[in-house]
Design an enzyme around this catalytic site. Sequence first.
Site, mmCIF file in Angstrom:
data_model
loop_
_atom_site.group_PDB
_atom_site.id
_atom_site.type_symbol
_atom_site.label_atom_id
_atom_site.label_comp_id
_atom_site.label_asym_id
_atom_site.label_seq_id
_atom_site.Cartn_x
_atom_site.Cartn_y
_atom_site.Cartn_z
ATOM 1 C CG HIS A 2 -0.258 -0.118 2.515
ATOM 2 N ND1 HIS A 2 0.138 0.976 3.249
ATOM 3 C CD2 HIS A 2 0.131 -1.202 3.232
ATOM 4 C CE1 HIS A 2 0.736 0.580 4.357
ATOM 5 N NE2 HIS A 2 0.750 -0.739 4.379
ATOM 6 C CB SER A 31 -9.095 2.467 5.644
ATOM 7 O OG SER A 31 -9.478 1.116 5.532
ATOM 8 C CE LYS A 32 -1.613 -1.465 6.510
ATOM 9 N NZ LYS A 32 -0.826 -2.579 7.054
ATOM 10 N NE ARG A 33 -11.247 -2.876 6.473
ATOM 11 C CZ ARG A 33 -12.459 -2.862 7.039
ATOM 12 N NH1 ARG A 33 -13.326 -3.793 6.763
ATOM 13 N NH2 ARG A 33 -12.784 -1.889 7.879
ATOM 14 C CB ALA A 62 -5.504 -0.940 0.088
#
Length: 466
Positions: free
Chosen positions: A19, A240-242, A246
């Site tokens: 990411h 947020s990685k999601r 990401a």
Amino acid sequence: MSNSAVRTRFAPSPTGALHLGGARTALYNWLYARHCGGQFFLRIEDTDRERSKDEHCQQIMSMLQWMGMDWDGEVVYQSQRAERHRGIIQELVAQGKAYYCDCPPERLEQLRKEQTAAKLKPRYDRHCRDRGNLPSAQSVIRFKTPLEGDVVVRDSLKGEVCFSSSELDDLVIARADGSATYHLAVVVDDMDAGVTHIIRGDDHLNNTPRQVHILSALGADAPGYTHLPMVLDEDGRKMSKRKDSADMAQYREQGYLPTALMNILARLGWAHGDDELFSVEALIQQFDLSGLNSAASRIDPKKMAWVNQQQMDRVSESEVNAEFDWHCSRLGLNSNALDSSDRNALIEVQRKRCRNVADMATQSRWLLLEDPGMDESAREKFLTPKALAILQELADEMEQADWDAESLANLLSAACERHQVKPGKVAQPLRVAVTGGTVSPSIEDTLVLLGKERAMQRLRNAIPSA
């Protein structure tokens, strides 16, 4: 220490794709090592076998290679160093610096609840520290954290950060199955690799005093530390990685060039005066830890797009060509079907006018496909009876014209004067006729790139009476 002795590392866990924050960490480590003439190592921390995936590992390495971040030596897989970790753990036990703990999970959970109820920081109470436990199938091994004194972490960005040993508990360094935990494994691996500078996110800062204690117990000196502030999204929130950028692969898919992306990542927390655009060589030459910013950085999609567009006309032909081929392949277009001179001419024209390489490929369909089709809305809007009459007349003249940009431009200009219309009233219908759409380079360049035979055939096909 001489600059050439500098050793940095990037040590991702392959539990997800690379990411943006991780890529920036990798870049800073790589740039600092290359700036100093030192070494940069890649270590895959894959000891979490349930969550570690080979596809993530391959994606991480592929993205680093794509951006040009080469590493020294072979990739180190932490899972392959298990015996080394076990050996170090047993040394610590033998030296009285670690001990077996057989506290059952129920006791630890009850302890946590009592401490939480008393508004105390939950931590192990060292129940087994001096009991002289022998190993059992349920035992973990804990490190004997010094009971007194302070750990001073000298951070190049944060200055001196002091931690009291009394605030640290005896962390687990080996699970019941004998495998090393993160803190032990990372310390041993960095020590064995001779890592001199650890550059990582500041979410690791609280881990550092624990790791310094382990290094001290092993008789090793602590490396230099730099803990980087986080990267925020465009609204100033933690990414947020999601949900937020990401996967770095998406930037390639969006048409970013490797050099542009390195430029963008470097500027997310580092500056060199007021400079905005850098070549890779300039980044290596000018990067230094003293240029890092202690405040969190915020991504700016508009600025990112601007940097990429600026770099489109600055980077090497080979970089643009490679990305153009990659994007064409994704679209099912064969960019190598053109001869080298036509292909180079197309890329040279498109790189000066397109925002990114994805657009370059999409906006080259009219040339790379034998039949690109016709946008019916464009046909209805621009190929009116009046426009078609002008094109019919123009087609007869073009058949006799010299096929170069200047001659074609003069011919079109004369047609505009003759019919007393603005240039767009001739150029845009002609563009729709020969490309099937409304977007292409200048009409003269478009015609020259198509070549006389293909351009005239498409033009005649677009005129019903022709």
